[in-house]
Design an enzyme around this catalytic site. Structure first.
Site, mmCIF file in Angstrom:
data_model
loop_
_atom_site.group_PDB
_atom_site.id
_atom_site.type_symbol
_atom_site.label_atom_id
_atom_site.label_comp_id
_atom_site.label_asym_id
_atom_site.label_seq_id
_atom_site.Cartn_x
_atom_site.Cartn_y
_atom_site.Cartn_z
ATOM 1 N N ASP A 191 -29.293 -35.733 1.608
ATOM 2 C CA ASP A 191 -29.207 -34.313 1.341
ATOM 3 C C ASP A 191 -28.502 -34.134 -0.005
ATOM 4 O O ASP A 191 -27.902 -35.093 -0.534
ATOM 5 C CB ASP A 191 -28.426 -33.634 2.469
ATOM 6 C CG ASP A 191 -28.324 -32.148 2.291
ATOM 7 O OD1 ASP A 191 -29.324 -31.524 1.896
ATOM 8 O OD2 ASP A 191 -27.230 -31.588 2.524
ATOM 9 N N ASP B 201 -24.509 -33.640 5.432
ATOM 10 C CA ASP B 201 -23.247 -32.982 5.781
ATOM 11 C C ASP B 201 -23.409 -32.037 6.971
ATOM 12 O O ASP B 201 -22.449 -31.371 7.353
ATOM 13 C CB ASP B 201 -22.689 -32.209 4.581
ATOM 14 C CG ASP B 201 -23.552 -31.004 4.214
ATOM 15 O OD1 ASP B 201 -24.786 -31.135 4.232
ATOM 16 O OD2 ASP B 201 -22.980 -29.941 3.900
ATOM 17 N N ASP C 240 -26.929 -30.520 -1.462
ATOM 18 C CA ASP C 240 -25.809 -29.579 -1.409
ATOM 19 C C ASP C 240 -24.816 -30.003 -0.332
ATOM 20 O O ASP C 240 -25.165 -30.133 0.837
ATOM 21 C CB ASP C 240 -26.329 -28.166 -1.105
ATOM 22 C CG ASP C 240 -27.246 -27.642 -2.200
ATOM 23 O OD1 ASP C 240 -26.742 -27.264 -3.265
ATOM 24 O OD2 ASP C 240 -28.476 -27.630 -1.972
#
Length: 340
Positions: free
Chosen positions: A67, A283, A69
């Site tokens: 990922d 995250d 961001d």
């Protein structure tokens, strides 16, 4: 009906044209199945691993899906150590792919941003939800117009595959906003696509719901992330906020293409990845880690974005699925462990 063809993968753009083994190129389909994973669902803090365990973990995967961001950067700032870690993994021969639910940029813009922040990256390694929207609609032979609640990222990817669209940019509320007439709608619209739209407004919701009042109109969404990763106490609502609003006023359910849903999983499957030797880094448990679990990938959760240390403790103690295999405070900590 287009609905019954949602998992048919028809390569478009760079993905189909590329001949290099580095890009996200569809290959002969392979079945995703779980197999023996070193720390499977252990929620193991990799900082507590021995040097041999860290090396064994590093040797256990050949492909890295990450990922962006909250893992690699927040806004326009690289998270310390993330670029060095990703570049190190590449130097060790790992295949790297950037898999993001962010729909605000076209793939080349994501690659440029990554490069500016110190990451080695090229457009063929970017799998964004804006690209997935264009890939899906092109793949089902869609020829009508798209009403787009979204940004220039989706618009650019649609334009690249020859799909007409409208709706990007402000649609300001007027005093007589409730006077919208059917003649104000474009009769050529055959799909509503919802992504992140900083110009969201009541008129946009009205138009989206009005188009979707026809059963023949497709309803597609990029993702349902609740919020954007951001430092500090300010909450930036994510695309999921807009998707749920349109679902509510249209009384329809969207086909969601991004993590952890079926379309992105089928796309990755077509790239010929070996699930047992693929690492998914993220995250968020309900998108990144969920995708990894569904695909049989190894998973690494970092705490530099949405998920907090307290939430990890709850996940660990309550065995709340999906469970990540390993956890680190930041991706940069992996480099520190390897070098120590």
């Amino acid at each position: 009906m287009y609905f019954f063809r949602i998992l048919r993968l028809v390569p478009v753009g760079d993905c189909a044209a590329a001949t290099s083994t580095k890009g996200l190129q569809p290959r002969k389909s392979v079945s995703f199945s779980t197999s023996s994973i070193m720390f499977k669902s252990a929620v193991f803090n990799l900082e507590h691993a021995t040097g041999d365990q860290v090396q064994k973990f590093l040797d256990s995967f050949d492909t890295v899906l990450t990922d962006c961001d909250g893992v690699l950067w927040i806004d326009n700032n690289a998270i310390p150590g993330s670029a060095d870690t990703m570049n190190m993994l590449r130097e060790k021969g790992k295949r790297i792919f950037y898999v993001t639910n962010n729909s605000t940029k076209i793939r080349s813009e994501f690659a440029s941003k990554a490069q500016e922040l110190g990451f080695i990256a090229n457009s063929d390694e970017i799998l964004s939800t804006a690209y997935l929207v264009a890939h899906y609609l092109k793949g089902i032979g869609f020829t009508k117009k798209v009403y787009l609640i979204g940004s220039n990222g989706i618009a650019g990817e649609l334009t690249a595959v020859g799909i007409r669209h409208l709706g990007v940019g402000p649609d300001v509320v007027q005093p007589d906003f409730k006077s919208l007439k059917s003649t104000d709608l474009d009769p050529e619209v055959g799909a509503v696509v919802v992504g992140f739209d900083e110009h969201i407004s009541y008129p946009k919701f009205m138009k989206a719901a009005s188009y979707l009042s026809s059963d023949e109109c497709l309803f597609v969404a990029t993702n349902t992330d609740e919020r954007f990763p951001r430092a500090g106490s300010i909450v930036v609502p994510g695309t999921g906020t807009l998707v749920r609003a349109v679902e509510t006023c249209s009384e329809r359910k969207a086909l969601v293409l991004g993590k952890p849903h079926a379309y992105v999983r089928k796309y990755l499957e077509s790239c010929g990845l070996d699930p047992a030797r693929t690492l998914m880094i993220g995250d968020r448990c309900n998108t990144d880690i969920e995708l990894g679990v569904r695909c049989g990938f190894q998973t690494l959760l970092v705490l530099s974005g949405v998920t907090s240390e307290r939430e990890v403790e709850n996940i660990r103690s309550e065995k709340k699925h999906p469970l990540p295999d390993v956890v680190l405070p930041t991706l940069g900590d992996l480099l520190s462990l390897i070098q120590s």
